[in-house]
Structure formats: structure tokens, C-alpha cells
Design an enzyme around this catalytic site. Sequence first.
Site, short mmCIF file in Angstrom:
data_model
loop_
_atom_site.label_atom_id
_atom_site.label_comp_id
_atom_site.label_asym_id
_atom_site.label_seq_id
_atom_site.Cartn_x
_atom_site.Cartn_y
_atom_site.Cartn_z
CB SER A 23 -0.91 0.01 1.24
OG SER A 23 -1.78 -1.08 1.22
CB SER A 144 -12.55 0.68 -3.26
OG SER A 144 -11.15 0.58 -3.10
CB SER A 145 -10.01 3.73 0.83
OG SER A 145 -9.13 2.62 0.79
CG ASP A 290 -7.04 -5.79 2.15
OD1 ASP A 290 -8.03 -6.18 1.50
OD2 ASP A 290 -6.24 -4.94 1.72
CE LYS A 388 -3.56 -8.68 -5.98
NZ LYS A 388 -3.31 -7.70 -7.02
#
EC number: 2.5.1.19
Length: 407
Positions: A23, A144-145, A290, A388
Site C-alpha cells: 500500500s 473502495s478507498s 483485508d 502478488k
Amino acid sequence: MNLLLEAKSTHLKSEIKVTGSKSETNRLLLLKALFPNITLANTSNSDDSEVMQKALAGSDEIVDIHHAGTAMRFLTAYFAVSEGREVVMTGSSRMQERPIKILVEALAQLGVEISYEKEVGYPPIKIKGKKVTASKVTLAANVSSQYISALLLVASKLENGLELTLEGEITSIPYIQMTLALLNDLDIQTRFEGNVIKVYPKETVVAKEMVVESDWSSASYWFSIAALADTASITLSSYKQNSLQGDSALIAIYEKMGIQTTFDGNKMTLVKQPNFKYETLNFDLNNTPDIAQTIVVTCLGLGIGCHLTGLHTLKIKETDRLEALRIELTKLGANISVTNDSLTLGLSETINSNVKIATYNDHRMAMAFAPLALKVPIIIENAEVVSKSYPDFWEDLKQLHFEVSTL
């Protein structure tokens, strides 16, 4: 690649260095593209971050971001404000099922021209980058942010900055706050009052090294392993006690599952408390969706029930994560029900062994179920999907006496 996981010991002691936060890395990669004089350290080695880096460095007319949802959203905003640049953004078949319409409509409010190549509302999309002078956008707050962060990341490069009004209850506030904190670290002025976020224009920033904290979502699997072991002392680096990452809520959540967390500099140690009394758990994960998969699997392994809410964004992730959890946990013998935004796990006395867990091209499905090997042998299908976000996960698992065999 299918992997059989078996735990050779339930008494665990080790030290693991976890890759940088995906992130934070992806936000900083975009900011570095806008402000080339900043440098980055401890960046994520995830597929998503590599895809992001390649797209930002390239000059191709077609940009394929594969499964990388964050890259799709962030790059859509980036190319939209890249004056004179024309690109087609596309991705995997699953990515072409994940909605982008809300972000496209927000950018249209700024005068950007984006068209759909196939189905309206979904990638692939054609973007004609332009100089943006408009500065006001209104967006639903419960999306979604990543849509919100995408706009905020490019906002300082708009001629008049950006005033973003969010309508309704805001989802995933910690991720928005992370974006704003990174902007503030670069002396980009922001304001977040009520439902209005303002980012002020900034042409240049002072040269600076930005060090990426390790990924808290990736840490969640080690919290789960510590909880399911008989004894555990697992040290993870590099982490901050006052983290920007919303998933640092793991400390408080796993305290209710018997894990005590302590810090020594940038190292964090997870210790399982002996004779801990468990009870049914209730968590609102609106700000941290998440880690839902990890939590529910931990609860199954501990033989306790849980009720998790605030999960509406899970249906538009790499897979419909709520439905995927229902299917795979049922295989293991769990009593589970899901709605559009919640999950309820009943008490389970036994766990079926040697079950094959489908991963649905979802890295978090693979890693969330792995800790159950402390209870029963378990098979993870298509285990390579972990690349990923956490390519070294299976190798790191071996450090804790897990036997990882290819089938």
C-alpha cells in the site's frame, strides 16, 4: 503449483523480515513519478508494485496491470492528469470484472476524457490525459478507498489542487489517512474536515528519502500462526508502533486471541500467552477488510466463533472473498454463513485434514489458510499467487518448521 503444508513443530521461535508495504510502496511510486527527486527505500517486491513501477517507467500505449487492482486505480488517475498522454488501461479477465466507473465519473468531473473499450463501467479503458484546472469532485464515501486515494495522490499536481467531498459514511479511513500522511511527509498541504478533503497545489518538493514500512497485511499471517501454535515467539521487522497502515489494528484484534505484541526499535515480537481463555469474537472491519480472511481462519483453528462486519468491499477484490471463504471453510467442516457485508462462523470441534484449498487467483486466500497446517495437513492450490503481495511467504514459512512440499 499445489503445496502440501504440514507443521513439524507447534513450538515456534523465529525472526522474519517482511517485505515493504504494498500500500505504501504503490502510493510512493506514484508520488515519485510526480516528484522525481524523492528516493525510496525498503519498497515491496510484490507483483503489484513491480507492475506499478513498470507502467510508470514505460511509454507503451497499452498498459496491462494484470491482477493489480491498486495499480489500476492509481494509474487511471495518474494517466488522466498526464497532459498529452493517451493510454489504454487493461488487465486480467478478473480485473475486467472489477468496477472502475466511480473513479472514471469522478475524473470526468475534472474534465478528463475516459472511454470504455468493452463493457461500460469496467476496464479496459482509454484515457486521454490533459491539464486539469477544475478542482472540485464529489464522490460516494462508502466506495473502495483506493478510488479516493487515487484522486488525492495526483491532486497536488493539479493547477488549483483538489477539494473532494465524500457523501455518506466513509469506508477504510486509515487508508485515506495513510495517503494524506505521505503527502504531508513531502510538505504537501492537506486538510480533512468532516466529509471534505482538500489537497493544495505543489509544483516541487524537497529531495527526500522515503522509507517504506513493512506490510501489516502480510504480518497478519504471522499473528495467525502465533495464535494457532502451542507456544510462539515470532519477531517481525521493519515495523512502527505508530503505523500509518490501518491493518496495524491487528495488535488489538489478536490480543483477544492471546497474542501479546511488544516493540524494540523497528522490531515487533508476537508472543502467545499461556492458558488464555477464548470467547466468541465480534469485529467491525470496515477500516481493515483485508485481514478478514486471516481472522476467520484463525478463529476456526482456535475452535471459537466470530461475527465479522463491514466487509462489503470484499466482493469486488481479486475474487468475491466472502463467497470464496464460505466455500473453502465449509470444505474444512466449518459452520459458516455470509451476507453482502458480513460473515458468521459457528463453533467447530474438528477440522477436516488434507483438504485442498482453492485460491481463486487471490494471494490472501493462499496465505490466510496456511496457518491451519499447525492443526491439520492442508493443501494450497495455485500457491504461486502469493507473489502478488508477498513472494517470499513460502520460504519464510519454512523458517518456522513448516514442511512445504510440491504435489
